[in-house]
Write a protein that holds these residues in place. Structure first.
Motif, short mmCIF file in Angstrom:
data_model
loop_
_atom_site.label_atom_id
_atom_site.label_comp_id
_atom_site.label_asym_id
_atom_site.label_seq_id
_atom_site.Cartn_x
_atom_site.Cartn_y
_atom_site.Cartn_z
N ALA A 161 -56.46 -46.53 1.50
CA ALA A 161 -56.07 -45.33 2.23
C ALA A 161 -55.28 -45.66 3.49
O ALA A 161 -54.48 -44.86 3.96
CB ALA A 161 -57.30 -44.50 2.59
N TYR B 297 -51.74 -45.23 3.13
CA TYR B 297 -51.35 -43.87 2.76
C TYR B 297 -50.68 -43.21 3.95
O TYR B 297 -51.18 -43.26 5.07
CB TYR B 297 -52.61 -43.11 2.35
N ASN C 178 -46.57 -40.21 1.38
CA ASN C 178 -47.35 -39.98 0.17
C ASN C 178 -47.72 -38.51 0.00
O ASN C 178 -47.81 -37.99 -1.11
CB ASN C 178 -48.64 -40.81 0.19
N ALA D 37 -55.74 -38.63 -0.17
CA ALA D 37 -55.62 -40.07 0.00
C ALA D 37 -56.48 -40.84 -1.01
O ALA D 37 -56.17 -41.99 -1.35
CB ALA D 37 -56.01 -40.47 1.41
N LYS E 64 -52.87 -41.86 -8.55
CA LYS E 64 -51.60 -41.30 -8.99
C LYS E 64 -51.79 -40.53 -10.29
O LYS E 64 -52.43 -41.01 -11.23
CB LYS E 64 -50.59 -42.42 -9.19
#
Length: 368
Positions: free
Chosen positions: A38, A41, A100, A306, A310
């Protein structure tokens, strides 16, 4: 408490379809432990033209972004829009910055956000105060954009009841920035709360500046604190309103100036944030504020996004309401000794009845 003509006005929003999508609306996403990944991110945000220093809507969004980034041990990036023409370029700049998650603040950014989400399927998007449903079919248009919505009619209902209870003139007023559903949802709830007070107390407090039946009322044409907003507030004062509820970012500041200039005993309501804390210039005027949990919701979306792998982005709309504490009203602050001693207890009971469904507060988000 709502009549058919209002539903006709909102038919373009595909209310039934939206209600179907939101029937099991996600509560604020669960914020659990952060993974090491994270920290890499990058959550980002684009403001609307009100700017991040609006003491209201955009500011709360930025605070939520920053709190979410801190919670996951990451940096954040944000860009401010000065005009509508900045929206698409600002979003594109964040795409180029390898963000992101890109959160856009406000329904004015809807078209640009949806276009960017479609063009960049590998980037997560979220938008505050818009259903991301340009097709009006009750479905979020792109799989990688999450609406963050607030059923503020419920909280405004409480504020309307409180305003009617406090009013000495028997006239209260409201006006908006622009006539969008995310603005009029406040005004509808406010007027319905006044109507409920009248029915419960056999009173006849009048609402000026907005008519629920016709969906017509007073709007400034924008969200800037300016002479237009001040003159709109003055018009309500001239009609005898002794409680005024401006809906639209910093336009409440202009209403505060109009009240001060009038020299009259008039109370002011805030919208989105507790303006007693965010803009204390007029702290002696504030009866209460209708609150959106923008900061809390934004932080939760950042934290949850976060952690999502994907291709597993959750785009189910977050809808804040009284039950999940996504909306509410602020304390009475300096007015605590001025309101009816029984008022807070009455509001607590009304809130409980709204949550239980005993009292129905209708809005385009509730589907009622």
């Amino acid at each position: 408490m709502r009549i058919t003509s209002r539903k006709a006005v909102l038919s373009g929003l595909a209310m039934a379809g939206i209600a179907a999508v939101l029937a099991g609306c996600a509560a604020a996403p669960d914020a659990t432990k952060t993974t090491a990944a994270a920290s890499k991110y990058l959550p980002c945000m684009v403001s609307d033209s009100g700017g991040f220093d609006d003491k209201s809507f955009n500011q709360l969004g930025l605070e939520g972004l920053q709190a979410g980034a801190k919670a996951i041990g990451a940096k954040e990036k944000h860009v401010e829009s000065n005009a509508d023409t900045d929206y698409a370029p600002n979003i594109d700049s964040l795409v180029a910055a390898n963000c992101n998650l890109i959160i856009t603040v406000g329904f004015n950014l809807s078209a640009a956000s949806l276009a960017a989400a479609k063009a960049n399927p590998d980037i997560q998007f979220a938008i505050i105060d818009d259903a991301a449903d340009a097709n009006f079919d009750g479905k979020v248009d792109e799989p990688n954009i999450k609406p963050i919505l607030f059923d503020t009619a419920q909280a405004a209902f409480l504020a309307g009841y409180a305003s009617a209870s406090y009013s000495k003139s028997g006239i209260v007023g409201t006006f908006g920035g622009m006539q969008y559903p995310t603005v009029t949802i406040f005004m509808d709830g406010f007027a319905d709360g006044v109507d409920y007070y009248n029915k419960q107390k056999s009173k006849s407090v009048k609402v000026v500046g907005w008519d629920v039946a016709s969906q017509k009322g007073s709007f400034t044409g924008g969200f800037a604190a300016n002479d237009t907003a001040k003159s709109t507030a003055k018009n309500l004062i001239d009609q005898g309103a002794d409680v005024i509820f401006p809906v639209g970012g910093p336009i409440f500041q202009s209403a505060g100036a109009a009240i001060t200039d009038s020299g009259k005993d008039i109370a002011l309501l805030g919208a989105d944030a507790d303006v007693f804390n965010t803009f204390p210039t007029y702290d002696k005027l504030y009866l209460t504020s209708v609150l959106k949990g923008i900061k809390t919701a934004t932080q939760a979306v950042v934290e949850a996004s976060a952690k999502q792998a994907k291709g597993t982005f959750d785009n189910v709309p977050y809808v804040g309401n009284l039950k999940n504490n996504g909306v509410g009203i602020a304390p009475f602050h300096d007015f605590a000794s001025k309101v009816d001693p029984k008022l807070q207890g009455e509001l607590d009971s009304i809130k409980a009845d709204i949550i239980s469904g005993k009292i129905t507060v209708k809005s385009y988000l509730s589907g009622n």
